[in-house]
Scaffold this motif. Structure first.
Motif, PDB file in Angstrom:
ATOM      1  N   GLU A  28     -25.973   2.784 -11.839  1.00 61.23           N
ATOM      2  CA  GLU A  28     -26.562   4.082 -12.186  1.00 61.23           C
ATOM      3  C   GLU A  28     -27.347   4.657 -11.005  1.00 61.23           C
ATOM      4  OE1 GLU A  28     -28.839   3.371 -15.690  1.00 61.23           O
ATOM      5  OE2 GLU A  28     -27.063   3.114 -16.977  1.00 61.23           O
ATOM      6  N   ARG A  29     -28.064   3.805 -10.294  1.00 59.82           N
ATOM      7  CA  ARG A  29     -28.820   4.275  -9.125  1.00 59.82           C
ATOM      8  C   ARG A  29     -27.874   4.788  -8.051  1.00 59.82           C
ATOM      9  NH1 ARG A  29     -32.591   0.322  -6.402  1.00 59.82           N
ATOM     10  NH2 ARG A  29     -33.201   2.250  -5.343  1.00 59.82           N
ATOM     11  N   TYR A  32     -26.484   8.144  -8.846  1.00 61.54           N
ATOM     12  CA  TYR A  32     -27.451   9.209  -8.568  1.00 61.54           C
ATOM     13  C   TYR A  32     -27.539   9.502  -7.068  1.00 61.54           C
ATOM     14  CZ  TYR A  32     -31.974  11.493  -7.945  1.00 61.54           C
ATOM     15  OH  TYR A  32     -32.985  12.340  -7.558  1.00 61.54           O
ATOM     16  N   SER A  35     -24.402  11.126  -5.731  1.00 59.54           N
ATOM     17  CA  SER A  35     -24.308  12.522  -6.182  1.00 59.54           C
ATOM     18  C   SER A  35     -25.216  13.421  -5.352  1.00 59.54           C
ATOM     19  CB  SER A  35     -24.666  12.633  -7.669  1.00 59.54           C
ATOM     20  OG  SER A  35     -26.033  12.328  -7.902  1.00 59.54           O
ATOM     21  N   ASP A 123     -34.648   5.141  -4.079  1.00 63.61           N
ATOM     22  CA  ASP A 123     -33.456   5.990  -4.001  1.00 63.61           C
ATOM     23  C   ASP A 123     -33.430   6.826  -2.724  1.00 63.61           C
ATOM     24  OD1 ASP A 123     -32.772   4.929  -6.410  1.00 63.61           O
ATOM     25  OD2 ASP A 123     -33.229   6.728  -7.595  1.00 63.61           O
TER      26      ASP A 123
END
Length: 229
Positions: A28-29, A32, A35, A123
């Motif tokens: 999921e990280r 993100y 993206s 992130d």
């Protein structure tokens, strides 16, 4: 004529990426972060298995493979080596759970990874790392720099027949600065060179490490105990 640094490294396309990661939270990280860098579904291919990754690589085209080296039984590192043998045009980036797993990261670089990302980074740092890789660079920390210097010193005689895998004096000096704790920005100021040039030199050092590791007894997968430590 010697190859210049700009000729020795190439920019990498992050799209489309193959992500080989078995941790759902990290998937999921990475979704993100990718993206944010312009890579959205359905561009991203996901798998948590090396065999499935090999099948995808045989049937589809990818700009880069992000490979978790923490896959069971060391399969992540073996997948990176397989990529180098069968699909060398697809650069592999090792993903590691922690900078404390230096041996695994070092083994991945020897197997042919062009860079590595640490899951413990936030992130923003992951996105900066990927952007550097996209521009032909790579990041490095003190522990890995120390291992590279030690490995090249230990295998100096093996590398005499492979001058293209030898570190230059400037590259050794840069690694020594990393070992001393200097950041890429500090090193760039010390050497009066752009930060991206430092990161590209790091990427070139990783390339030389992989080349040297393929010379005779220095083969990256010749010592299973080292790989799985």
């Amino acid at each position: 004529m010697s190859t210049s640094l700009s000729e020795a490294v190439e920019a990498i396309s992050l799209s489309p990426p193959l992500v080989v990661e078995n941790d759902r939270a990290m998937q999921e990280r990475l979704h993100y972060v990718l993206s944010m860098l312009g890579c959205d579904e359905p561009q991203i291919a996901w798998t948590d298995d090396d065999a499935a990754a090999m099948h995808l690589l045989e049937s589809e085209r990818f700009g880069v493979a992000l490979v978790d080296i923490g896959l069971p039984d060391g399969r992540g590192i073996e997948l990176i080596e397989w990529l180098q043998t069968h699909h060398p045009q697809v650069p592999a980036v090792a993903i590691s759970a922690s900078s404390r797993t230096e041996i695994a990261i070092f083994s991945a670089l020897r197997a042919g990874a062009v860079a590595y990302l640490l899951k413990e980074r936030d992130d923003l740092e992951l996105s900066i790392g990927l952007r550097s890789i996209e521009q032909g660079g790579a990041l490095i920390d003190a522990g890995i720099a120390r291992r590279i210097l030690a490995w090249h010193a230990e295998h100096a005689s093996d590398l005499l027949s492979m001058p293209e895998a030898m570190l230059t004096l400037r590259e050794r000096n840069m690694l020594e600065l990393v070992v001393q704790g200097l950041t890429h920005r500090d090193i760039a100021e010390t050497l009066s060179t752009p930060r991206l040039a430092v990161e590209r030199r790091t990427r070139n050092i990783y390339r030389k490490l992989a080349l040297g590791s393929r010379a005779g007894s220095a083969h990256p997968l010749s010592n299973r105990a080292v790989l799985l430590s």
